[in-house]
Enzyme design. Sequence first.
Site, PDB file in Angstrom:
ATOM      1  N   SER A 157       0.742  -1.365   0.178  1.00 24.97           N
ATOM      2  CA  SER A 157       0.097  -0.042  -0.079  1.00 24.97           C
ATOM      3  C   SER A 157       0.873   1.215  -0.024  1.00 24.97           C
ATOM      4  O   SER A 157       1.640   1.298  -0.858  1.00 24.97           O
ATOM      5  CB  SER A 157      -0.987   0.033   1.091  1.00 24.97           C
ATOM      6  OG  SER A 157      -1.866   0.946   1.206  1.00 24.97           O
ATOM      7  N   ASP A 284      -9.876  -4.197  -5.444  1.00 24.52           N
ATOM      8  CA  ASP A 284      -9.339  -3.418  -4.202  1.00 24.52           C
ATOM      9  C   ASP A 284     -10.499  -2.388  -4.240  1.00 24.52           C
ATOM     10  O   ASP A 284     -10.767  -1.499  -5.117  1.00 24.52           O
ATOM     11  CB  ASP A 284      -7.771  -2.990  -4.646  1.00 24.52           C
ATOM     12  CG  ASP A 284      -7.198  -2.059  -3.403  1.00 24.52           C
ATOM     13  OD1 ASP A 284      -7.815  -1.434  -2.840  1.00 24.52           O
ATOM     14  OD2 ASP A 284      -6.071  -2.383  -3.350  1.00 24.52           O
ATOM     15  N   HIS A 312      -7.680  -5.336  -0.697  1.00 21.75           N
ATOM     16  CA  HIS A 312      -6.400  -4.618  -0.613  1.00 21.75           C
ATOM     17  C   HIS A 312      -5.618  -5.383   0.359  1.00 21.75           C
ATOM     18  O   HIS A 312      -6.092  -5.269   1.532  1.00 21.75           O
ATOM     19  CB  HIS A 312      -6.910  -3.214   0.102  1.00 21.75           C
ATOM     20  CG  HIS A 312      -5.791  -2.308   0.148  1.00 21.75           C
ATOM     21  ND1 HIS A 312      -5.269  -1.593  -0.980  1.00 21.75           N
ATOM     22  CD2 HIS A 312      -4.872  -2.136   1.321  1.00 21.75           C
ATOM     23  CE1 HIS A 312      -4.162  -0.692  -0.395  1.00 21.75           C
ATOM     24  NE2 HIS A 312      -4.138  -0.891   0.869  1.00 21.75           N
TER      25      HIS A 312
END
Length: 363
Positions: A157, A284, A312
């Site tokens: 991320s 996601d 995610h």
Amino acid sequence: MPLRGRSGPVAETSHAIAAAGPYRAPRWLPGGHAQTIWPWFIAQAPVRWRREIVATPDGDRWAFDWLDAPARDGAPLVVLFHGLEGGALSPYAVALMEDLAGRGWRGVVPHFRGCGGLDNRLPRAYHMGDHEEIAAMLAAVRERVDARTTIHAMGVSLGGSALLNWLGRAGAAAAALVARAAAVSAPHDIVAAGHALDRGANRFYGYVFLRTLNPKARALAARHPEVLDPSSVRRYRTMHAFDNAVTAPLHGFANTQDYWTRASAKPWLAHIAVPTLVLNARNDPFIPADSLARGDEVAAPVVLEQPAQGGHAGFVTGPFPGRLPWLPRRLMAWFEGGAAVPVSSTSAAAVGDGPLAPDPAPR
């Protein structure tokens, strides 16, 4: 499962995808939201850590959590850069370190400033495009291991976004610090991802992030009123508002739009010179699939892998209540040299959906 590059299909010759199997979500866990949230409810074996407090070049400090497990002589080291408000206890970090320990590899999670339970002393935090911090952390890691140690870097991320920023800016010089790299669930276009995060059900994720970011911002303003006016720092309800009032001024950006635009990794993907896997699930919740890079937008050593599902940083497999071995195995196959694409003008590849394979057997 074909690889599609700039000049059409490229034959898949590596063992890496087969070693991990193409990702498929279990039938009992449908949808990007469930696949994102559920890993936090999966029980995992505890990982032993050895903490080191490391001085930053500018007089602050980081918390480095080293995997405390026996490693074989000459074992490679994997450096994991965590996501927003994540760290060594995040599910993806625990799963990766458990896999590394089983292989006799080494691992370390360098926490960004203000994370890992340490307050940052300077008027600085961390952000999506923090390439200077990535460079400094990797240099600190390199100083702490034998010069012959192979180092691989991965980021999840926010950590993946910052890592991609550094890889693109460093170009060929990145090879002095890392042999291979990977970014998981990293936004390529932060403007698109940022707006998606502040809409609808995705506001739940923003709430989770802001639950710890807001008090950190107030504490930072109390320590450094010359940078952040304590009277103006409030309880922000969206990431756009927080980035506008805190992240942007702390790190030299004019406002949220300036930050999100300049920190986006997509423009740097064409300049990456070390083999890099960029893995994003197309469902996601807060990274729109149409904002992800295409094969013609990345450099030859970059492999784009975009399975239809996974959420995610989720990638749960197996029967209920699920397990998290797929992502570590995919990453390790990559770090061990799998899924290498010939270095040529047609080798930048996007891995799309292919035939579904059974979940890999437990190791």
